[in-house]
Design an enzyme around this catalytic site. Sequence first.
Site, short mmCIF file in Angstrom:
data_model
loop_
_atom_site.label_atom_id
_atom_site.label_comp_id
_atom_site.label_asym_id
_atom_site.label_seq_id
_atom_site.Cartn_x
_atom_site.Cartn_y
_atom_site.Cartn_z
N LYS A 133 0.17 -4.68 0.13
CA LYS A 133 0.30 -5.06 -1.29
C LYS A 133 0.99 -3.92 -2.01
CE LYS A 133 -3.31 -8.33 -2.27
NZ LYS A 133 -4.72 -8.04 -1.97
N HIS A 136 0.15 -1.51 -7.79
CA HIS A 136 0.39 -1.90 -9.18
C HIS A 136 -0.49 -1.11 -10.14
CE1 HIS A 136 -3.16 -4.44 -9.68
NE2 HIS A 136 -2.99 -4.72 -8.40
N HIS A 139 -4.20 -0.10 -10.03
CA HIS A 139 -4.73 0.96 -9.17
C HIS A 139 -4.47 2.36 -9.74
CE1 HIS A 139 -5.69 -1.86 -5.89
NE2 HIS A 139 -6.48 -0.89 -5.48
#
Length: 572
Positions: A133, A136, A139
């Site tokens: 992932k 973004h 986080h």
Amino acid sequence: MDMMTKIASLIEEELTEVWPQAQGLPSKEEIRGFLEVPPDKAMGDYAFPCFRLAKALRNAPPKIAQSLAEKWNHGNVARAEAVNGYLNFFLNRVNFAEETLARVLEEGEKFGSSEMGKGKTVCLDYSSINIAKRFHIGHLSTTMIGNSLKRIYDFLGYKTVGINHLGDWGTQFGKMVCAYKMWGNDDEVAKGGVGELTRLYVKFHEEAEKNPALEDDGRAWFKKIEDGDEEALRIFNWFKELTLKDTARVYDLLGVSFDSYAGESFYNDKMDRVIDELRDKGLLEISEGASIVDLSEDKMPPCLILKKDGTTLYATRDLAAAIYRHDTYDFAKCLYVVAYQQDLHFRQIFRVLEKMGYAWAKDCVHVAFGMISFEGESLSTRKGKVVYLEDLLDQAQEKALQVIEEKSPNLENKEEVARQVGIGAVIYTDLSNSRIKDIDFRWDRALNFEGESGPYVQYTHARCCSLLRKAEGLDLPARDPAALDNDEAQALLLLISRFPDVVKEAAEKYEPFMITRAVTDIAQAYNRFYYEHRILDEDSAGTASRVDLTRATRDVIRTGLYLIGIEAPERM
Ligand code: ARG
């Protein structure tokens, strides 16, 4: 010795003089802890609440305050006044200025540090990204709060272990491998990295809607990963490598690092032991085919350990991880810097550990934080409104560069400073409030050089550096602290002198923002001082004092910024 400690030891001395027979008086450390900072400066710089002594001295607080005030003869340190059971202290400004400066300048970069953590280890679980992932903005907080707490604990003498508990386990990875096998291409995956993996994953879901049998293939691939099938593992590990390579760029920009990347898959072979232990201790129950630990006594839903099909869960891995960390690091504390949405999960985990008989469960702390929105819009991956961290950081640098081009067209290393300022602006915003509060990220605020912002604090630091460069050419005599007997210098000195306590409190409460607050206050106080007093003036001994105060300010701001993970450029 700092002023509070000094006053505490004078109080202690005096207590034993005035009441030599008294039993059960507080220690010097306790007295220091009782000292308060009055909300109003007219009440003094510090106040000692005498009700703390009432029991030991069998006397009324106002009487105690009165007797102490009468005997007090340390006017060179502070004047004492008795008011309603409080002993209010007014620092001797010149002495205070000299003591504070001498101390900060002697300790330099170490000012505020401590050995209190010597021999103790703190584990910090932060960032803990998910494989395949993209990184973004959701986080960002875990990454920066964790990074800051690690620096703070290091500074206080603890040994710290930064752990990136990678989300690298679960059926979705089987699906990803499956998608790759069907439609993937080595070159494209190698080139596209996580972006390409995401594309494949989305495709898998689209295709699986038309052809549900694919789901079984996905599960079968995950089973292969779990069983250590060579091909499945090779592909999966490659995906992991690609993700870590992509995120390494972001970590580099943010100046964040880890001591361990032991993520969920690391505990694959360490869970049986935990499950056996739960069973042996009679904690495991079967409910609707699944294995659970009942927590109804604690008014919590059961903690799921094994699914019906025998597969493990997030919680199972966290139990194994906690036990492993305790065995490996013998931590004094294990901090989990994770969004507050996982509150229940951690309460369950810590409770199960306690039920297993691990007394150290009380040393596990969920350091929760609120949500981040962007320009007023909440971020949800589902609605497609994701802000990728790398894009945000790139933009921050570009925007910072524009401002710098305008403000300091002659600066040599504009790009580097733009990096420091842009990234600093993002980090500052993230750590600008009590962590549990939600944050709205706004460019105009983050990059406002005049407001409460990273660039503002950095700019003040650069201003100090610039003055110090100018002062280098001067031949200055010894400082005359009497030149600092003014409100602006005193306010600044007081903030500086309290910095070591702020660091400790930030550690105790797991609140990096307390340091953000402190450096901002110090920067503002310095600027007030700077506007009211010419730093480099005719009176050379006075100039020496103001230059030393500037140096002390620079050191503390630099340390404070470091502790929250922000760089401090010398020129801006
Ligand atoms: N990977 C998880 C997430 O992104 C966070 C993991 C936190 N750490 C832990 N030990 N559970 O939500």
